[in-house]
Scaffold this motif. Sequence first.
Motif, short mmCIF file in Angstrom:
data_model
loop_
_atom_site.label_atom_id
_atom_site.label_comp_id
_atom_site.label_asym_id
_atom_site.label_seq_id
_atom_site.Cartn_x
_atom_site.Cartn_y
_atom_site.Cartn_z
N TYR A 173 48.28 49.10 30.01
CA TYR A 173 46.94 49.40 30.51
C TYR A 173 46.32 48.25 31.31
O TYR A 173 45.26 48.43 31.90
CB TYR A 173 46.02 49.77 29.35
N TYR A 174 46.96 47.08 31.30
CA TYR A 174 46.40 45.92 32.00
C TYR A 174 47.40 45.38 33.01
O TYR A 174 48.62 45.46 32.81
CB TYR A 174 46.02 44.82 31.01
N THR A 175 46.88 44.81 34.08
CA THR A 175 47.76 44.20 35.08
C THR A 175 48.45 42.98 34.46
O THR A 175 47.94 42.39 33.50
CB THR A 175 46.97 43.77 36.32
N VAL A 189 46.27 39.79 34.49
CA VAL A 189 45.26 39.76 33.43
C VAL A 189 45.89 39.37 32.10
O VAL A 189 45.32 38.57 31.33
CB VAL A 189 44.58 41.14 33.31
N GLN A 190 47.09 39.86 31.82
CA GLN A 190 47.73 39.56 30.54
C GLN A 190 48.18 38.11 30.44
O GLN A 190 48.04 37.48 29.40
CB GLN A 190 48.92 40.52 30.33
N TYR A 202 50.72 46.62 37.64
CA TYR A 202 50.92 46.95 36.24
C TYR A 202 52.39 46.82 35.87
O TYR A 202 53.27 46.86 36.75
CB TYR A 202 50.42 48.37 35.96
N ASP A 211 48.18 41.72 40.45
CA ASP A 211 47.29 42.86 40.24
C ASP A 211 48.05 44.16 39.99
O ASP A 211 47.45 45.23 39.95
CB ASP A 211 46.37 43.03 41.45
N GLU A 227 44.96 36.12 30.03
CA GLU A 227 44.40 36.27 28.70
C GLU A 227 45.14 35.39 27.70
O GLU A 227 44.51 34.74 26.84
CB GLU A 227 44.48 37.73 28.26
N LYS A 249 43.23 33.12 36.08
CA LYS A 249 43.96 33.97 37.03
C LYS A 249 44.77 33.10 37.99
O LYS A 249 45.91 33.43 38.34
CB LYS A 249 42.96 34.84 37.80
N ASN A 288 51.34 45.09 27.83
CA ASN A 288 50.42 46.21 27.65
C ASN A 288 50.36 47.04 28.94
O ASN A 288 50.03 46.50 30.00
CB ASN A 288 49.02 45.69 27.31
#
Length: 291
Positions: free
Chosen positions: A114-116, A119-120, A160, A158, A123, A138, A112
């Motif tokens: 839009y997210y670092t 984070v992906q 993209y 951190d 998640e 993390k 994605n």
Amino acid sequence: MTGENVNDTTGDMLRVEDLSVEFRTANGVTRVVDSIDFAVPRGGALGIVGESGSGKSMTSLAIMGLLPKGGTATGSIRFDGKDLLSERESAMRRIRGDRIAMIFQDPLSSLNPYYTVGVQIAEAYRSHRSGVSARAAKKVAVEAMDRVHIHDAARRADHYPHQFSGGMRQRIMIAMALSMEPDLIIADEPTTALDVTVQAQILALLAEIRRDTGAGLILITHDLAVVSEVADRIVVMRGGHLVEKGSVEDVFSDPQHEYTRRLLDAVPRIDDEIGELRTTAIPVVAEEEKR
């Protein structure tokens, strides 16, 4: 694996028997995979090879329970004694990513924007590990990125997706798969569109992961040279059919099917004359051969 001790570490982790995949269309039913059989032993590596449209990716999607709308799979896909084709979707969601992870062909479209990347990965990890805090997830993400040799992983987590090269994005997808510590990794054309140097790095990384974690590997590719670098066994597919299977050594040294021989003849060789162009025509699959 009926009657087999599913905890036996010497047995097959995955056994596919009489697998067919069909799609219902306006023109009737189209069969894209036709009654194929193969197995992956624990810690083993299988290469599935074939030209575009041979059914190799549909086979992997059937294993994952991710067939596109209108697709149905029949036969048997047994993973640790469980027939995945009989499992409920809720059970398959627990298996996907956690025990069977998939590395897709195009990491840029899989990530994605839009997210670092940290984070992906975190998640994906938290989706299979209830109660894990964002901070702990993390930390897992950074460790996974470090494991696939991304320099300065804590800082780069951190960043993209667009801030990474194609090879590094593929490493991130591998890190995401590794974060779950899966038993089986399915890599669908993981080196497509990468230059030969980066391709070699990704293949070495997959071999290293398999050695260090004991995870099984299914490598889907059209490139026989890639299979020779990573896999123990090979399945050759054409027009939805399995035309040949065996150990990499046996198939490469003594191919039994004409299609396999033509694929091998098409691989550039180091002893080719400079400037020599070898072409091998592979005929279109006849309708009677598809049936």
